[in-house]
Scaffold this motif. Structure first.
Motif, short mmCIF file in Angstrom:
data_model
loop_
_atom_site.label_atom_id
_atom_site.label_comp_id
_atom_site.label_asym_id
_atom_site.label_seq_id
_atom_site.Cartn_x
_atom_site.Cartn_y
_atom_site.Cartn_z
N GLU A 162 0.83 -1.21 0.00
CA GLU A 162 0.00 0.00 0.00
C GLU A 162 0.87 1.26 0.00
OE1 GLU A 162 -3.37 2.18 2.79
OE2 GLU A 162 -2.90 0.08 3.18
N TYR A 166 1.01 4.59 -2.76
CA TYR A 166 1.02 6.03 -2.50
C TYR A 166 2.25 6.69 -3.12
CZ TYR A 166 -2.56 4.74 0.91
OH TYR A 166 -3.68 4.23 1.50
N TYR A 169 1.74 7.22 -6.79
CA TYR A 169 0.86 8.38 -7.01
C TYR A 169 1.63 9.68 -6.86
CZ TYR A 169 -2.64 11.97 -6.16
OH TYR A 169 -3.36 13.13 -6.21
N TYR A 192 4.66 0.46 6.91
CA TYR A 192 4.16 1.46 5.95
C TYR A 192 5.28 2.38 5.48
CZ TYR A 192 -1.00 1.01 6.06
OH TYR A 192 -2.29 0.61 5.87
N VAL A 196 6.61 3.10 1.53
CA VAL A 196 6.61 4.37 0.80
C VAL A 196 8.03 4.76 0.39
CG1 VAL A 196 6.81 6.14 2.64
CG2 VAL A 196 5.32 6.54 0.70
N ILE A 236 1.88 12.32 5.02
CA ILE A 236 1.37 10.95 5.01
C ILE A 236 1.18 10.53 6.47
CG2 ILE A 236 1.74 8.59 4.22
CD1 ILE A 236 3.68 9.66 2.13
N ILE A 261 -2.55 12.11 3.18
CA ILE A 261 -2.82 10.71 2.84
C ILE A 261 -2.99 9.92 4.13
CG2 ILE A 261 -1.89 8.60 1.78
CD1 ILE A 261 -0.34 10.40 -0.17
N SER A 286 -6.52 8.21 0.00
CA SER A 286 -6.24 6.89 0.56
C SER A 286 -6.40 5.85 -0.55
CB SER A 286 -7.18 6.58 1.74
OG SER A 286 -6.73 5.42 2.42
N LEU A 387 -7.18 3.78 -5.57
CA LEU A 387 -7.03 5.07 -4.91
C LEU A 387 -8.39 5.75 -4.77
CD1 LEU A 387 -3.81 6.29 -6.72
CD2 LEU A 387 -4.01 5.92 -4.25
#
Length: 413
Positions: A162, A166, A169, A192, A196, A236, A261, A286, A387
């Motif tokens: 996930e 992000y 994006y 997380y 990212v 984020i 986000i 999200s 998204l």
């Protein structure tokens, strides 16, 4: 041959036939502790109290789901005995409650235990005991590691996967933006953060502040003030519902307007966005994998209609805007499909074998294009997300359904 001999021969043949048919029946029905002709015991831990108590809704939805299944006659004629205890999101409590479920309640398996810290605390114990630890309500990447933990399987999309979505994006839509990351200082938040950073690759230097908070802190306000001093363009928020709501609200109070986000685990309108204030959450981004029961686009959708009827009957105090209820419902539906697939072989080994053999399973409340798939080498049932942006009082989906690339195995940070 005399009549007596013929009768004896006939009797012998009948006895043999009876023995064969009995063996056949016995071969069909196989049970381990926690399963019988009439019952299947599932053990669960979830935080009904403590700092992550918003997730208690997951357990409430699952209790309601299995009551509905039992009212319909059970699964393959067996009633589901769902035993759910509060672990308060505390690893020591999680260990205590899990041991009670396995050793005293004698459950067949542990189902949908919630939270990365709690599942981390019980993983080695369950694998040593060869008790399935199935469909965890956490997206830590390490749950998909069949080589080292063959009795553990997650359910949610991986947090790292996930995080990479992000990053993709941001690289496309916010190139050159300064990024700030707030994250929970545990496996959940670090997983997380790793996702990212990996997704940003050589652009990871665009992260100008990484601010961690402890789950035991009453508020994250001071962390948000510190982040604003660096003034990133994007914030984020890798936080659980309570802290995600606090963050959105505090950013608005500061008159600060970065792109925000939140992770898929904190998209609940009831638990996050309403407390934060809808006006403060406009444009929030999200990603998710399931339908939103409050979104007008699904009002005539058969799956959502059935879900709302389920809530009205089995979780009457449940708010359709609480996405944790939907998570509980979705995970319970996967478990019901799996148990049906197990047939009369309710051994722990067969449960895991079938769990690793779910093929293109379509569930009624997952987004179109999102399917449950597993294999003996792929313990990640859900790998697709879409998204979405918060507008007005609802999330609006945009773009294509994206598949997060997952490594095999992995660490949880």
């Amino acid at each position: 041959m005399s009549a007596t001999s013929a009768r004896l021969l006939s009797l012998s043949a009948a006895t043999m036939l009876l023995a064969i048919s009995s063996t056949h029946v016995l071969a069909q029905k196989k049970y381990d502790t926690g399963a019988s002709d009439t019952e299947i015991k599932l053990g669960n831990i979830v935080p009904y109290s403590g700092p992550a108590s918003a997730y208690g809704a997951v357990g409430k939805a699952q209790a309601g789901y299995f009551k509905m299944i039992n009212d319909q006659g059970g699964i393959n004629g067996r009633k589901i005995n769902y035993i759910s205890y509060d672990d308060a999101y505390s690893p020591p409590k999680a260990v205590e409650q899990t041991r009670k479920l396995v050793e005293s309640d004698e459950v067949l398996l542990m189902f949908s235990a919630l939270g990365t810290p709690s599942n981390t605390a019980i993983q080695k114990y369950l694998n040593a005991k060869k008790v399935p630890q199935l469909f965890l309500a956490t997206g830590a990447t390490k749950w998909a590691d069949p080589k080292n933990f063959p009795w553990t399987m997650g359910w949610l999309p991986s947090y790292q996967s996930e995080g990479r979505i992000y990053a993709k994006y941001l690289l496309k839509e916010k190139a050159g933006a300064k990024i700030g990351v707030l994250y929970q200082n545990d496996d959940f938040g670090k997983d997380y953060l790793k996702g990212v950073k990996d997704g940003l690759g050589d652009k990871a230097s665009s992260i100008v502040i990484e601010e961690s908070y402890e789950l035991t802190e009453p508020t994250v306000d001071s962390h948000i003030v510190k982040m604003k001093s660096v003034n990133p363009d994007v914030v984020i928020i890798f936080a659980t519902p309570k802290f995600a709501a606090q963050t959105i609200k505090k950013i608005a109070e500061l008159g600060w307007k970065p792109t925000m986000i939140v992770p898929g685990v904190s998209v609940s309108i009831g638990q996050v966005l309403r407390p934060a204030g809808f006006e403060n959450a406009q444009g929030l981004l999200s990603a998710h994998y399931s339908k939103d029961a409050t979104d007008p686009q699904w009002k005539d959708d058969p799956g959502i209609k059935a879900y709302r009827e389920f809530l009205a009957k089995y979780v009457p105090d449940g708010n359709p805007s609480d996405s944790s209820l939907m998570s509980g419902y979705n995970i319970a539906e996967t478990m019901a499909i799996l148990l049906k697939q197990c047939g009369d072989d309710l051994t722990r080994a067969n449960v895991m074998k079938q769990a690793a053999n779910l093929k293109d399973v379509q569930q009624s409340t997952l987004l179109p294009g999102v399917k449950v798939n597993t294999s003996p080498t792929d313990f990640s049932p859900i790998e697709q997300m879409q998204l979405m942006r918060f507008e007005g009082e609802n999330w609006k989906l945009f773009g294509d359904v994206l598949t997060g690339e997952l490594g095999t195995g992995g660490s949880g940070g």
